[in-house]
Design a protein around this motif. Structure first.
Motif: not given
Length: 287
Positions: A6-15, A121-127, A194-199
């Motif tokens: 949830y937190k990562n979703k919010e950070i990404a969407q605000n960006w 989904t059950s996973k999380s990724w950028f594209g 597996q390093n969300w901040d770096h991705d």
């Protein structure tokens, strides 16, 4: 649906929302007619999120569309095996991102496409990725664009540019014409080290690449006049662009799969284009 991201979703969407505003502000600086962006809001059925896209039609920008969306819900069963982790999440998903398409009035300014997204989904990724489709090839411009992308990728990982640029060349290709859509760029999907901040930092760098490219191109070409024949050639090149978006573009397909807004999906298309018999030769950077 799992809420561990949830937190990562919010950070990404605000960006994504902040980048949308930066892009629009920069486009308005270059728009000679002083036309303003028009806001279009939409809501997905069954309270499954929605989005806001802005379009501008003017003298410099024949049409530019900047779309930010946040959608969630369940994939139809027929799509489950196409999306990583969708089977395990029983079809539940969340997706947020930004997409931009800039179609310029000048034939000397290229079509620029940018898209970055976070999917869970059950996973999380950028594209996403960024690519350029010039009407007229310019070696110096090509070197600037790919040099800038190489710098971004090198900060991310040693082989990222080679991998992502090859992926773009393979992806932005029209098999029925045996022809590349443009001069490529970078394309990536299923990005999760597996390093969300770096991705996420890499995704941010890709997003701001549009601003740097625009800053390079606009002063160089915005005041150069063109002929009717050059404008005509631009319309045929745009026809190729539409063919790709209709037949092969994964973003178009994903938007339709998730009941996205049709007007937002097709806002990527240029307002004017042509097809027909013509003598077009597309010079790619490696020829």
């Amino acid at each position: 649906m799992h809420n561990m991201y949830y937190k990562n979703k919010e950070i990404a969407q605000n960006w994504f929302i902040g980048l949308q505003q930066k892009i629009m502000a920069k486009c308005c600086e270059y728009e000679k007619s002083h036309a303003k962006f028009k806001k279009h809001s939409w809501t997905r059925k069954d309270n499954g999120g929605g989005g806001v896209f802005y379009t501008l039609e003017g003298e410099t920008f024949e049409q530019v569309s900047v779309n930010v969306s946040t959608v969630h819900g369940r994939f139809e069963d027929k799509f489950l095996k196409e999306i990583p982790g969708a089977v395990e999440s029983h079809g539940q998903f969340w997706a947020g991102g930004i997409s931009l398409i800039a179609h310029m009035n000048s034939p000397f300014l290229p079509i620029i496409h940018l898209n970055t997204r976070l999917i869970t989904t059950s996973k999380s990724w950028f594209g996403g990725g960024i690519d350029v489709t010039p009407i007229y090839y310019n070696h110096e411009d090509c070197n600037f664009f790919h040099g800038h992308l190489r710098d971004i990728c090198d900060r991310y990982s040693l082989h990222a540019y080679d991998n992502f640029s090859r992926w773009a060349d393979k992806y932005f290709f029209l098999p029925h014409r045996n022809e590349l859509r443009g001069i490529g760029g970078i394309f990536f999907d299923d990005l999760n080290t597996q390093n969300w901040d770096h991705d996420f930092q890499f995704v941010q760098d890709v997003g701001t690449a549009f601003l740097e490219l625009q800053q390079y191109l606009m002063p160089k070409y915005e005041n150069i006049s063109w002929t009717n024949d050059q404008k005509e050639y631009q319309l045929y090149r745009r026809g190729r662009y539409i063919e790709f978006n209709l037949l092969y573009d994964r973003g178009t397909r994903f938007g339709l799969m998730t009941d996205g807004n049709i007007e937002a999906i097709f806002a990527s298309f240029p307002p004017n284009a042509k097809w027909g018999f013509n003598k077009m030769h597309w010079l790619y950077r490696n020829e």
